[in-house]
Structure formats: structure tokens, C-alpha cells
Design a protein around this motif. Structure first.
Motif, PDB file in Angstrom:
ATOM      1  N   LYS A 192       0.850  -1.186   0.000  1.00 51.77           N
ATOM      2  CA  LYS A 192       0.000   0.000   0.000  1.00 51.77           C
ATOM      3  C   LYS A 192       0.887   1.239   0.000  1.00 51.77           C
ATOM      4  O   LYS A 192       1.809   1.348   0.793  1.00 51.77           O
ATOM      5  N   VAL A 193       0.594   2.153  -0.896  1.00 52.79           N
ATOM      6  CA  VAL A 193       1.325   3.417  -0.983  1.00 52.79           C
ATOM      7  C   VAL A 193       0.357   4.516  -0.560  1.00 52.79           C
ATOM      8  O   VAL A 193      -0.739   4.619  -1.093  1.00 52.79           O
ATOM      9  N   SER A 194       0.771   5.320   0.425  1.00 56.28           N
ATOM     10  CA  SER A 194      -0.130   6.359   0.916  1.00 56.28           C
ATOM     11  C   SER A 194       0.656   7.600   1.318  1.00 56.28           C
ATOM     12  O   SER A 194       1.849   7.535   1.606  1.00 56.28           O
ATOM     13  N   LEU A 195      -0.042   8.727   1.315  1.00 49.96           N
ATOM     14  CA  LEU A 195       0.552   9.970   1.785  1.00 49.96           C
ATOM     15  C   LEU A 195       0.508   9.967   3.304  1.00 49.96           C
ATOM     16  O   LEU A 195      -0.492   9.580   3.898  1.00 49.96           O
ATOM     17  N   ALA A 196       1.589  10.394   3.925  1.00 48.05           N
ATOM     18  CA  ALA A 196       1.652  10.396   5.382  1.00 48.05           C
ATOM     19  C   ALA A 196       2.069  11.776   5.860  1.00 48.05           C
ATOM     20  O   ALA A 196       3.213  12.167   5.697  1.00 48.05           O
TER      21      ALA A 196
END
Length: 127
Positions: free
Chosen positions: A61-65
Motif C-alpha cells: 500500500k502506498v499512501s501519503l503520510a
């Protein structure tokens, strides 16, 4: 003497172990050199799972943090994976993204921790 009956050992299921890799893009985003959404989309499209691009499924999973890091806001992208995954692969894809954007000469990707990288802006006399 009575013999004790041996009970078969029960197999214990291993829980999936997740590793979280982060890439901090706060310096180039503050300098308006790149868009964080473009970097996220590039990673989503180019991470290979079992030799296939764009097939992340539930394993990656690739997400903005956006998180508070000491006294400043750090703008970063996190890659959560349950597969065997190399930290170096994240660096490779980040550098490839910077090269595609044409700004690799002005930025450097350096390790800041065991599972994290930071993209830093070089000074003008170094570039």
C-alpha cells in the motif's frame, strides 16, 4: 507406570508482518520542485509485485503520510508491505522518479533511519 498420551502439536499461524518504509519529500515540496501526488502515483504505478507492475493488491500500500516530526511538518509517502521488500528498491524508484522529472541534479536521496529516506535539496554551488 502409566504412559501419557502425546498430543499433536498445534501449528501456530504466523501473523503477517508489515514493514513501513517512508520517503520524506518535505524539502523539494517546500521549494516547489515537485508534486507529492505525482511521486505517489509514480510509486503506485512502478512498484513490482511478483514481477508485475500496477498489481499491488493487499500486499503493498502506498499512501501519503502527514505526520508531526519533532517541531516541523514532514510531508512524506509511506509504503506498507507484507512481502519481502527491499528498502533499496524504494530508493531506486525514488531516484528514477526524480530523473524522469528532470530534477535529479538538484536533489539527493539519503537514508535517515532504518526504514526511511529523505529527499534533500542540494545547495547551488554543489549542483
Amino acid at each position: 507406570m502409566s504412559k501419557e498420551t502425546a498430543q499433536p502439536k498445534q501449528k501456530v499461524k504466523k501473523e503477517k508482518t508489515y514493514k513501513i518504509y517512508t520517503v520524506d519529500f518535505s524539502a523539494p515540496v517546500d521549494a516547489k520542485l515537485l508534486s507529492l501526488e505525482a511521486a505517489k502515483k509514480y510509486l503506485e504505478n512502478n512498484i513490482k509485485v511478483n514481477g508485475l507492475k500496477q498489481k499491488l493488491g493487499d500486499s503493498v500500500k502506498v499512501s501519503l503520510a502527514d505526520k508531526q516530526n519533532r517541531s516541523k511538518n514532514s510531508i512524506s509517502i509511506s509504503v506498507d508491505t507484507s512481502l519481502k521488500f527491499s528498502k533499496r528498491y524504494i530508493r531506486y524508484l525514488t531516484k528514477k522518479f526524480l530523473k524522469r522529472e528532470g530534477i535529479v541534479r538538484y536533489l539527493v536521496v539519503s537514508s535517515t533511519g532504518r526504514n526511511s529516506y529523505a529527499v534533500k535539496v542540494l545547495r547551488k554551488n554543489e549542483a
